[in-house]
Design an enzyme around this catalytic site. Sequence first.
Site, PDB file in Angstrom:
ATOM      1  N   GLY A 294       0.880  -1.171   0.000  1.00 61.58           N
ATOM      2  CA  GLY A 294       0.000   0.000   0.000  1.00 61.58           C
ATOM      3  C   GLY A 294       0.913   1.215   0.000  1.00 61.58           C
TER       4      GLY A 294
ATOM      5  N   TYR B 171      -9.427  -4.557  -6.954  1.00 61.17           N
ATOM      6  CA  TYR B 171      -9.391  -4.211  -5.519  1.00 61.17           C
ATOM      7  C   TYR B 171     -10.643  -4.656  -4.786  1.00 61.17           C
ATOM      8  CZ  TYR B 171      -5.545  -1.001  -6.552  1.00 61.17           C
ATOM      9  OH  TYR B 171      -4.343  -0.466  -6.937  1.00 61.17           O
TER      10      TYR B 171
ATOM     11  N   ASN C 291      -0.496  11.658  -4.804  1.00 61.14           N
ATOM     12  CA  ASN C 291      -0.856  10.333  -5.333  1.00 61.14           C
ATOM     13  C   ASN C 291      -2.278  10.278  -5.902  1.00 61.14           C
ATOM     14  OD1 ASN C 291       0.469   7.947  -5.797  1.00 61.14           O
ATOM     15  ND2 ASN C 291       0.887   7.594  -3.622  1.00 61.14           N
TER      16      ASN C 291
ATOM     17  N   ARG D 196      -5.511   9.335  -7.567  1.00 60.61           N
ATOM     18  CA  ARG D 196      -6.136   8.074  -8.007  1.00 60.61           C
ATOM     19  C   ARG D 196      -7.621   8.320  -8.256  1.00 60.61           C
ATOM     20  NH1 ARG D 196      -1.590   7.155  -8.033  1.00 60.61           N
ATOM     21  NH2 ARG D 196      -0.403   5.379  -7.244  1.00 60.61           N
TER      22      ARG D 196
ATOM     23  N   LYS E  70       8.427  14.714  -8.918  1.00 63.98           N
ATOM     24  CA  LYS E  70       8.955  13.547  -9.633  1.00 63.98           C
ATOM     25  C   LYS E  70       8.372  13.565 -11.042  1.00 63.98           C
ATOM     26  CE  LYS E  70       7.011  11.868  -6.107  1.00 63.98           C
ATOM     27  NZ  LYS E  70       6.165  10.979  -5.289  1.00 63.98           N
TER      28      LYS E  70
ATOM     29  N   GLY F 126       8.773  10.582 -13.552  1.00 62.12           N
ATOM     30  CA  GLY F 126       9.201   9.332 -14.198  1.00 62.12           C
ATOM     31  C   GLY F 126      10.691   9.371 -14.481  1.00 62.12           C
TER      32      GLY F 126
ATOM     33  N   ALA G 172       5.565   1.204  -6.962  1.00 65.14           N
ATOM     34  CA  ALA G 172       6.218   1.809  -5.789  1.00 65.14           C
ATOM     35  C   ALA G 172       7.420   2.687  -6.140  1.00 65.14           C
ATOM     36  CB  ALA G 172       6.615   0.758  -4.751  1.00 65.14           C
ATOM     37  N   ALA G 173       7.537   3.106  -7.404  1.00 61.39           N
ATOM     38  CA  ALA G 173       8.637   4.016  -7.778  1.00 61.39           C
ATOM     39  C   ALA G 173       8.540   5.295  -6.944  1.00 61.39           C
ATOM     40  CB  ALA G 173       8.581   4.353  -9.268  1.00 61.39           C
TER      41      ALA G 173
ATOM     42  N   ASP H  34       6.697   5.853  -4.232  1.00 61.63           N
ATOM     43  CA  ASP H  34       6.703   5.580  -2.782  1.00 61.63           C
ATOM     44  C   ASP H  34       8.134   5.415  -2.268  1.00 61.63           C
ATOM     45  OD1 ASP H  34       3.968   5.373  -3.248  1.00 61.63           O
ATOM     46  OD2 ASP H  34       3.990   3.175  -3.248  1.00 61.63           O
TER      47      ASP H  34
HETATM   48  P1  ADP Z   1       4.909   7.521  -9.440  1.00 59.40           P
HETATM   49  O1  ADP Z   1       5.340   6.099  -9.230  1.00 59.40           O
HETATM   50  O2  ADP Z   1       4.414   8.140  -8.183  1.00 59.40           O
HETATM   51  O3  ADP Z   1       4.033   7.738 -10.635  1.00 59.40           O
HETATM   52  P2  ADP Z   1       7.094   8.604 -11.024  1.00 59.40           P
HETATM   53  O4  ADP Z   1       6.709   7.759 -12.181  1.00 59.40           O
HETATM   54  O5  ADP Z   1       7.125  10.058 -11.283  1.00 59.40           O
HETATM   55  O6  ADP Z   1       6.236   8.349  -9.713  1.00 59.40           O
HETATM   56  O7  ADP Z   1       8.525   8.106 -10.569  1.00 59.40           O
HETATM   57  C1  ADP Z   1       9.023   8.342  -9.274  1.00 59.40           C
HETATM   58  C2  ADP Z   1      10.526   8.323  -9.322  1.00 59.40           C
HETATM   59  O8  ADP Z   1      10.969   7.026  -9.747  1.00 59.40           O
HETATM   60  C3  ADP Z   1      11.128   9.298 -10.306  1.00 59.40           C
HETATM   61  O9  ADP Z   1      11.326  10.578  -9.745  1.00 59.40           O
HETATM   62  C4  ADP Z   1      12.462   8.631 -10.608  1.00 59.40           C
HETATM   63  O10 ADP Z   1      13.383   8.882  -9.572  1.00 59.40           O
HETATM   64  C5  ADP Z   1      12.103   7.148 -10.587  1.00 59.40           C
HETATM   65  N1  ADP Z   1      11.758   6.642 -11.925  1.00 59.40           N
HETATM   66  C6  ADP Z   1      10.537   6.315 -12.385  1.00 59.40           C
HETATM   67  N2  ADP Z   1      10.605   5.859 -13.664  1.00 59.40           N
HETATM   68  C7  ADP Z   1      11.922   5.911 -14.009  1.00 59.40           C
HETATM   69  C8  ADP Z   1      12.676   5.562 -15.185  1.00 59.40           C
HETATM   70  N3  ADP Z   1      12.080   5.064 -16.271  1.00 59.40           N
HETATM   71  N4  ADP Z   1      14.010   5.748 -15.155  1.00 59.40           N
HETATM   72  C9  ADP Z   1      14.636   6.243 -14.055  1.00 59.40           C
HETATM   73  N5  ADP Z   1      13.988   6.570 -12.925  1.00 59.40           N
HETATM   74  C10 ADP Z   1      12.657   6.418 -12.896  1.00 59.40           C
END
Ligand code: ADP
Length: 302
Positions: A34, A106, A170, A172, A230, A232, A260-261, A263
């Site tokens: 979670g 869920y 976050n 959703r 953030k 990605g 969980a990227a 998180d």
């Molecule tokens: P969430 O999971 O909340 O949607 P993000 O997709 O913005 O968040 O990603 C959160 C963090 O994970 C980013 O700031 C980065 O540090 C890392 N990250 C996510 N995707 C990648 C990627 N393809 N390459 C490198 N780092 C990534």
Amino acid sequence: MPAGSLRKHIVSVGECMVEMAPTGDGTYAMGFAGDTLNTAWYLRRALPSGMQVDYLTAVGTDAISGRMLAFLEEAGLGTDRIARIPDRTVGLYLIEIANGERSFAYWRGQSAAKLLARDAAALEAGLADASVIYFSGITLAILDPADRARLIEALAAARAAGSTVAFDPNLRPRLWPDAAAMCAAISEAARHADIVLPSHEDEATFFGDTDAEATAARYAEAGAGLVVVKDGPGPMITLSAEGRQSHPPEAVSRVVDTTAAGDSFNAGFLAAHLTGEPLAEAVRAGARLAARVIGARGALVD
Ligand code: ADP
């Protein structure tokens, strides 16, 4: 100031669920995850043992709720602030993988966590001695409006008494009646946060931000002294007393599972920030941890 009050005590507030993940042979492996739990779990690992990390939620009194508590304790998380509510149980989600794409089903309508803010006195006591309180837009989404208002009130009181409040919006939309209700509740909560940790892509979709700077500026205007956006694989943007800064992403050779990227980023960032690392180093720590997490399967990566 007594020496003990210097000890950092972090309380993460939200819902932990049972996770059923396909093993590939037609069966499912059970775990617990979670968003706010994932961050607490990574915080516990990243912080020195002298800093306490508690999880604040509600669970049932049944066996699976007991197993969840045992899991949290095993992970080193404090469980004293977890209410036990008879006749309720914990939420569950099941992961399906079709053509390499993950989807989630869920079962959380009756989950005990929806009642985590029902008891004002318990909530206030649960947050009272926290040096840092962490919560998310999902924490808000699972509560009914009166409970959500109670949580915001308790956060405001804790903040007035000296707690630092950290918030990941976050977004959703599936958990909200409509996008307008979601955006209104998120914006209201952000006004009570010192640190906001949004993901630009979600924010652009629902708030119309043209770029990560616009996301940062919107939350700074709401009152956050520190915003970390953030994006990605893109650079991370911070807006703070040090001004606006752009931070390079970590190179990831193979993205296996982005669960969980955000998180884990939040945990890596907060752990470094709270132990006094400079902002750029704290962002790097968040990105490093997230890069490791997305290079392996699952929310909680050893
Ligand atoms: P969430 O999971 O909340 O949607 P993000 O997709 O913005 O968040 O990603 C959160 C963090 O994970 C980013 O700031 C980065 O540090 C890392 N990250 C996510 N995707 C990648 C990627 N393809 N390459 C490198 N780092 C990534």
